[in-house]
Design an enzyme around this catalytic site. Sequence first.
Site, PDB file in Angstrom:
ATOM      1  N   GLY A 126       0.792  -1.203   0.000  1.00  0.00           N
ATOM      2  CA  GLY A 126       0.000   0.000   0.000  1.00  0.00           C
ATOM      3  C   GLY A 126       0.833   1.265   0.000  1.00  0.00           C
ATOM      4  O   GLY A 126       2.038   1.261  -0.244  1.00  0.00           O
TER       5      GLY A 126
ATOM      6  N   ILE B 208       0.626   5.521   1.823  1.00  0.00           N
ATOM      7  CA  ILE B 208       0.868   6.170   3.108  1.00  0.00           C
ATOM      8  C   ILE B 208      -0.430   6.280   3.897  1.00  0.00           C
ATOM      9  O   ILE B 208      -1.521   6.434   3.321  1.00  0.00           O
ATOM     10  CB  ILE B 208       1.506   7.557   2.901  1.00  0.00           C
ATOM     11  CG1 ILE B 208       2.136   8.065   4.204  1.00  0.00           C
ATOM     12  CG2 ILE B 208       0.507   8.556   2.332  1.00  0.00           C
ATOM     13  CD1 ILE B 208       3.211   9.107   3.986  1.00  0.00           C
TER      14      ILE B 208
ATOM     15  N   HIS C 220      -1.385   7.251  11.683  1.00  0.00           N
ATOM     16  CA  HIS C 220      -1.778   6.667  12.965  1.00  0.00           C
ATOM     17  C   HIS C 220      -1.633   7.732  14.038  1.00  0.00           C
ATOM     18  O   HIS C 220      -0.650   8.496  14.028  1.00  0.00           O
ATOM     19  CB  HIS C 220      -0.902   5.471  13.328  1.00  0.00           C
ATOM     20  CG  HIS C 220      -1.040   4.313  12.398  1.00  0.00           C
ATOM     21  ND1 HIS C 220      -2.255   3.795  12.023  1.00  0.00           N
ATOM     22  CD2 HIS C 220      -0.101   3.567  11.760  1.00  0.00           C
ATOM     23  CE1 HIS C 220      -2.063   2.781  11.203  1.00  0.00           C
ATOM     24  NE2 HIS C 220      -0.761   2.632  11.025  1.00  0.00           N
TER      25      HIS C 220
ATOM     26  N   ALA D 212      -8.762   1.269   7.919  1.00  0.00           N
ATOM     27  CA  ALA D 212      -7.774   0.911   6.901  1.00  0.00           C
ATOM     28  C   ALA D 212      -7.154  -0.437   7.234  1.00  0.00           C
ATOM     29  O   ALA D 212      -7.053  -0.823   8.408  1.00  0.00           O
ATOM     30  CB  ALA D 212      -6.697   1.988   6.812  1.00  0.00           C
TER      31      ALA D 212
ATOM     32  N   GLY E 204      -1.696  -4.756  10.245  1.00  0.00           N
ATOM     33  CA  GLY E 204      -3.100  -5.064  10.494  1.00  0.00           C
ATOM     34  C   GLY E 204      -4.059  -3.971  10.090  1.00  0.00           C
ATOM     35  O   GLY E 204      -4.141  -3.602   8.914  1.00  0.00           O
ATOM     36  N   PHE E 205      -4.759  -3.390  11.069  1.00  0.00           N
ATOM     37  CA  PHE E 205      -5.842  -2.464  10.762  1.00  0.00           C
ATOM     38  C   PHE E 205      -5.778  -1.240  11.665  1.00  0.00           C
ATOM     39  O   PHE E 205      -5.133  -1.243  12.716  1.00  0.00           O
ATOM     40  CB  PHE E 205      -7.212  -3.149  10.938  1.00  0.00           C
ATOM     41  CG  PHE E 205      -7.542  -3.506  12.362  1.00  0.00           C
ATOM     42  CD1 PHE E 205      -8.157  -2.589  13.213  1.00  0.00           C
ATOM     43  CD2 PHE E 205      -7.235  -4.758  12.879  1.00  0.00           C
ATOM     44  CE1 PHE E 205      -8.458  -2.901  14.532  1.00  0.00           C
ATOM     45  CE2 PHE E 205      -7.527  -5.092  14.190  1.00  0.00           C
ATOM     46  CZ  PHE E 205      -8.147  -4.161  15.027  1.00  0.00           C
ATOM     47  N   SER E 206      -6.467  -0.186  11.226  1.00  0.00           N
ATOM     48  CA  SER E 206      -6.673   0.987  12.077  1.00  0.00           C
ATOM     49  C   SER E 206      -8.112   1.434  11.917  1.00  0.00           C
ATOM     50  O   SER E 206      -8.611   1.566  10.795  1.00  0.00           O
ATOM     51  CB  SER E 206      -5.712   2.116  11.704  1.00  0.00           C
ATOM     52  OG  SER E 206      -5.851   2.479  10.343  1.00  0.00           O
TER      53      SER E 206
ATOM     54  N   CYS F 134      -3.910   6.564   1.598  1.00  0.00           N
ATOM     55  CA  CYS F 134      -3.823   5.343   0.789  1.00  0.00           C
ATOM     56  C   CYS F 134      -3.843   5.643  -0.703  1.00  0.00           C
ATOM     57  O   CYS F 134      -4.143   4.776  -1.517  1.00  0.00           O
ATOM     58  CB  CYS F 134      -4.938   4.360   1.143  1.00  0.00           C
ATOM     59  SG  CYS F 134      -4.911   3.843   2.869  1.00  0.00           S
TER      60      CYS F 134
END
Length: 240
Positions: free
Chosen positions: A74, A76, A79, A144, A157-159, A175
């Site tokens: 992916g 950028i 977080h 994401a 993983g995920f956010s 993204c």
Amino acid sequence: MSLRILDSWYGEQAIDYLDAWELQRQLHADRVADRIEDTALFLEHPPVYTAGKRTEPFERPQDGTPVVDVDRGGKITFHGPGQLVGYPIAKLPSHVLVVDYVRRVEEALVRALAEFGVTTGRVQGRSGVWLPEAPGRPERKIAAIGIRVSRGVTMHGFSLNCDVDLAWYDRFVPCGIADAGVTTLSAELGRQVTVPEAAPAVARHLAELLSWEPYDPSPDIERTPHVGLSVGSVQLPVQG
């Protein structure tokens, strides 16, 4: 096998991205060697941008916030406080392909958000979890996904945006997708939903989906004809 959740890093205990990445690597090695069970880190980070392998130089923010190059796919992403970040360190069974794993993580988030009364789904050609277009509002991303699989074990993983300050997303194109928006659980509900409030529902559904039993996926979001498709955010590399 159950999923162990480690979640000591919320609020003032938010963990630096590089420290969390090193912890991921240690847990990954332990899971490859079967020294531990499947484990997920649930946490918050201080503000940081992470750049996947497909990030172009011009896509990097220039506001002084740290930008870390990472070994996931992916482009950028951001977080920061108010965002539930989850890093499952899980050994994939032989019958579970990488795409199926990503879909299971997405499904866990869709089901958790449904508990809050927010209807979400997948968008074909794009990773993550989305809300459909609404009058005066574009299609918008609430969670994401960006993973790496090495030696059969997952990382990254995920956010999930709970009550993160969306002004951070004005400084870059999340993204690499320019024709959609970003939202939070709090913005959609009109009340503050913190990371500790959202985390238990996500943990419960993630544990269920990563038990690797068959499941019925939620429907994809129906798209209006004028909304174009993009594959810019697909982040499904397999390495190692």
